[in-house]
Design a protein around this motif. Structure first.
Motif, short mmCIF file in Angstrom:
data_model
loop_
_atom_site.label_atom_id
_atom_site.label_comp_id
_atom_site.label_asym_id
_atom_site.label_seq_id
_atom_site.Cartn_x
_atom_site.Cartn_y
_atom_site.Cartn_z
N LEU A 34 -2.80 -22.54 -28.33
CA LEU A 34 -2.29 -23.86 -27.94
C LEU A 34 -3.42 -24.78 -27.52
CD1 LEU A 34 0.11 -25.73 -27.42
CD2 LEU A 34 0.25 -24.75 -25.11
N TYR A 35 -4.35 -24.27 -26.72
CA TYR A 35 -5.48 -25.08 -26.27
C TYR A 35 -6.22 -25.67 -27.47
CZ TYR A 35 -9.78 -26.49 -23.98
OH TYR A 35 -10.85 -27.23 -23.53
N ASP A 36 -6.56 -24.82 -28.43
CA ASP A 36 -7.29 -25.29 -29.62
C ASP A 36 -6.48 -26.34 -30.39
OD1 ASP A 36 -9.37 -23.61 -28.95
OD2 ASP A 36 -8.80 -22.04 -30.39
N ARG A 37 -5.17 -26.11 -30.53
CA ARG A 37 -4.31 -27.08 -31.25
C ARG A 37 -4.31 -28.43 -30.55
NH1 ARG A 37 1.21 -23.64 -32.36
NH2 ARG A 37 0.32 -22.22 -33.89
N LYS A 47 -3.18 -34.47 -19.52
CA LYS A 47 -2.21 -34.18 -20.57
C LYS A 47 -2.44 -32.78 -21.14
CE LYS A 47 0.05 -36.10 -24.61
NZ LYS A 47 0.21 -37.26 -25.46
N LEU A 48 -3.68 -32.44 -21.38
CA LEU A 48 -4.03 -31.11 -21.88
C LEU A 48 -3.68 -30.05 -20.84
CD1 LEU A 48 -5.38 -29.25 -23.97
CD2 LEU A 48 -7.58 -29.80 -22.90
N GLU A 49 -4.06 -30.29 -19.60
CA GLU A 49 -3.80 -29.35 -18.50
C GLU A 49 -2.30 -29.14 -18.30
OE1 GLU A 49 -4.30 -29.37 -13.69
OE2 GLU A 49 -5.94 -30.24 -14.87
N ASN A 50 -1.53 -30.20 -18.31
CA ASN A 50 -0.08 -30.09 -18.11
C ASN A 50 0.59 -29.27 -19.21
OD1 ASN A 50 -0.16 -31.57 -15.75
ND2 ASN A 50 0.46 -33.49 -16.71
N ASN A 51 0.17 -29.49 -20.45
CA ASN A 51 0.75 -28.75 -21.57
C ASN A 51 0.41 -27.26 -21.48
OD1 ASN A 51 2.12 -30.37 -23.99
ND2 ASN A 51 0.70 -31.71 -22.89
N ILE A 52 -0.82 -26.95 -21.13
CA ILE A 52 -1.23 -25.55 -21.01
C ILE A 52 -0.48 -24.88 -19.86
CG2 ILE A 52 -3.17 -24.00 -20.49
CD1 ILE A 52 -3.24 -25.17 -23.34
N LYS A 75 13.59 -17.03 -27.96
CA LYS A 75 12.16 -17.33 -27.94
C LYS A 75 11.55 -16.91 -29.27
CE LYS A 75 7.96 -15.68 -25.75
NZ LYS A 75 7.42 -14.74 -24.78
N LEU A 76 10.81 -17.81 -29.90
CA LEU A 76 10.12 -17.51 -31.14
C LEU A 76 8.63 -17.79 -30.96
CD1 LEU A 76 12.51 -19.27 -33.70
CD2 LEU A 76 12.46 -16.85 -33.08
N ASN A 77 7.80 -16.82 -31.31
CA ASN A 77 6.35 -17.02 -31.24
C ASN A 77 5.90 -17.91 -32.38
OD1 ASN A 77 5.95 -15.36 -28.97
ND2 ASN A 77 5.97 -13.54 -30.27
N SER A 78 4.98 -18.79 -32.09
CA SER A 78 4.50 -19.74 -33.10
C SER A 78 2.97 -19.86 -33.01
CB SER A 78 5.17 -21.10 -32.87
OG SER A 78 4.83 -21.98 -33.90
N ASN A 79 2.30 -18.74 -33.28
CA ASN A 79 0.85 -18.70 -33.18
C ASN A 79 0.14 -18.87 -34.52
OD1 ASN A 79 0.65 -18.15 -30.33
ND2 ASN A 79 1.46 -16.13 -30.80
#
Length: 105
Positions: A34-37, A47-52, A75-79
């Motif tokens: 997620l961080y990389d995306r 915004k980045l911190e809140n999403n993580i 829950k579905l993984n989406s990696n």
């Protein structure tokens, strides 16, 4: 008039009535992925911190489980692209089963 057949794609559920949905899918992602995306999308700072943090604490999954019957929340993984393809297949299968059940009354 046939009801249903609607799909809602949104990043929250706190204001949608429970009776609107027959099933809820929550896509989750590993924090490093997620961080990389998000960085590639230009997210920075708060915004980045809140999403993580939201993903770390499973905020949206918990919100969905508290807003709707837990039996309809999935829950579905989406990696990876393979995860995404699998998610599409699972959701399409659920839709087909739902349509057959509705048709058979």
């Amino acid at each position: 008039m046939q009801e249903g057949g609607k799909v809602v794609d949104y990043h929250g559920c706190d204001f949608f009535p429970e009776n609107w949905f027959d099933i809820v899918f929550v896509l989750t992602t590993d924090n490093t992925v997620l961080y990389d995306r998000l960085v590639k999308r230009g997210y920075t700072g708060k915004k980045l911190e809140n999403n993580i943090q939201c993903e770390i604490f499973q905020t949206l999954l918990d919100e969905a489980k508290s807003s709707y019957d837990e039996h309809i929340v999935h829950k579905l993984n989406s990696n990876t692209p393979d995860d995404m393809q699998s998610n599409i297949e699972q959701i399409c299968q659920w839709i087909e089963t739902y349509k057959m059940n509705k048709a058979n009354g």
